[in-house]
Enzyme design. Sequence first.
Site, PDB file in Angstrom:
ATOM      1  N   GLY A 160      37.068  46.249  39.788  1.00  0.00           N
ATOM      2  CA  GLY A 160      36.177  45.548  38.429  1.00  0.00           C
ATOM      3  C   GLY A 160      36.193  46.160  37.363  1.00  0.00           C
ATOM      4  O   GLY A 160      35.219  46.508  36.379  1.00  0.00           O
TER       5      GLY A 160
ATOM      6  N   LYS B 237      34.920  26.594  52.501  1.00  0.00           N
ATOM      7  CA  LYS B 237      34.900  26.438  51.051  1.00  0.00           C
ATOM      8  C   LYS B 237      33.948  26.251  50.916  1.00  0.00           C
ATOM      9  O   LYS B 237      33.073  27.040  49.332  1.00  0.00           O
ATOM     10  CB  LYS B 237      35.715  26.553  50.709  1.00  0.00           C
ATOM     11  CG  LYS B 237      36.439  27.285  49.224  1.00  0.00           C
ATOM     12  CD  LYS B 237      37.988  26.269  49.553  1.00  0.00           C
ATOM     13  CE  LYS B 237      38.285  27.197  47.664  1.00  0.00           C
ATOM     14  NZ  LYS B 237      38.714  28.710  47.711  1.00  0.00           N
TER      15      LYS B 237
ATOM     16  N   LEU C 120      41.036  30.802  45.874  1.00  0.00           N
ATOM     17  CA  LEU C 120      41.205  29.808  44.683  1.00  0.00           C
ATOM     18  C   LEU C 120      40.117  29.223  44.650  1.00  0.00           C
ATOM     19  O   LEU C 120      38.944  28.990  45.226  1.00  0.00           O
ATOM     20  CB  LEU C 120      42.591  28.688  45.416  1.00  0.00           C
ATOM     21  CG  LEU C 120      43.797  29.343  44.984  1.00  0.00           C
ATOM     22  CD1 LEU C 120      44.363  28.409  46.071  1.00  0.00           C
ATOM     23  CD2 LEU C 120      43.912  28.951  43.744  1.00  0.00           C
TER      24      LEU C 120
ATOM     25  N   HIS D 169      45.280  37.245  34.287  1.00  0.00           N
ATOM     26  CA  HIS D 169      46.027  37.743  35.009  1.00  0.00           C
ATOM     27  C   HIS D 169      47.114  38.348  34.502  1.00  0.00           C
ATOM     28  O   HIS D 169      48.002  38.306  33.487  1.00  0.00           O
ATOM     29  CB  HIS D 169      47.262  36.021  35.361  1.00  0.00           C
ATOM     30  CG  HIS D 169      47.904  36.541  36.726  1.00  0.00           C
ATOM     31  ND1 HIS D 169      47.815  36.686  38.039  1.00  0.00           N
ATOM     32  CD2 HIS D 169      49.279  36.627  36.979  1.00  0.00           C
ATOM     33  CE1 HIS D 169      48.342  36.999  38.810  1.00  0.00           C
ATOM     34  NE2 HIS D 169      50.210  36.939  38.223  1.00  0.00           N
TER      35      HIS D 169
END
Length: 206
Positions: free
Chosen positions: A11, A64, A91, A108
């Site tokens: 975090g 999901k 995802l 990323h």
Amino acid sequence: MSIAVFASGSGSNFQSLVETARREQWPMDISLLICDKPGAKVLERAKNLEVPAYPFNPKSYPSKADYEREVLALLEQYQIQWIVLAGYMRLIGPTLLQAYGGRIVNIHPSLLPAFPGKNAIEQAFHYPVKVSGVTVHFVDEGMDTGPIIAQVPVEIAEEDTIGTFTQKIQQVEHWLYPKVVYDLIIGKVTSPVSLCSAKRDKEGVR
Ligand code: GAR
């Protein structure tokens, strides 16, 4: 209207976003943390920063879609406008993409499309490449895919260890992500996804 951060791990990006938003008095709050790893360090950071945090265990849902429907209800309750993924290692599925398409961004630790997925810092360091970096992009159904908004290169110097290289990447992440998110919320950067749907709506195409 406000921002939700999704995270799974330490975090540090969540913290830099919250601290920058407060210091710079952004016109939108980071008002919610969604975490898919009960016990993750990010939950402790949220408590210290007094940001409401909701830990989920996606495995405890039948599907999901069921998990994401519950998350979606919370996002609606908090009137969330933007979803900011900060080390969220899952995802995004069709339920959230349909509701928030073009309003979900990710960071990323590589120059995408190189080294997607997990352990991108280690992958680049051990390849070894001379330059890697950080990418911020809109999220689509793929893993670390979607239109790129910003990229900053980070050199892997001869004397770098995995530790020093990781620190260099994190230093960039901690200023770049707040900068890009701010540009998004003030409308300086626009989403190609929402632009497409606006054009489609205007033209009456179904
Ligand atoms: C960050 O380096 C982020 O770029 C990466 O996870 C780390 C989370 O660190 N994300 C990905 O690899 C996404 N594929 P943090 O929990 O300290 O913010």
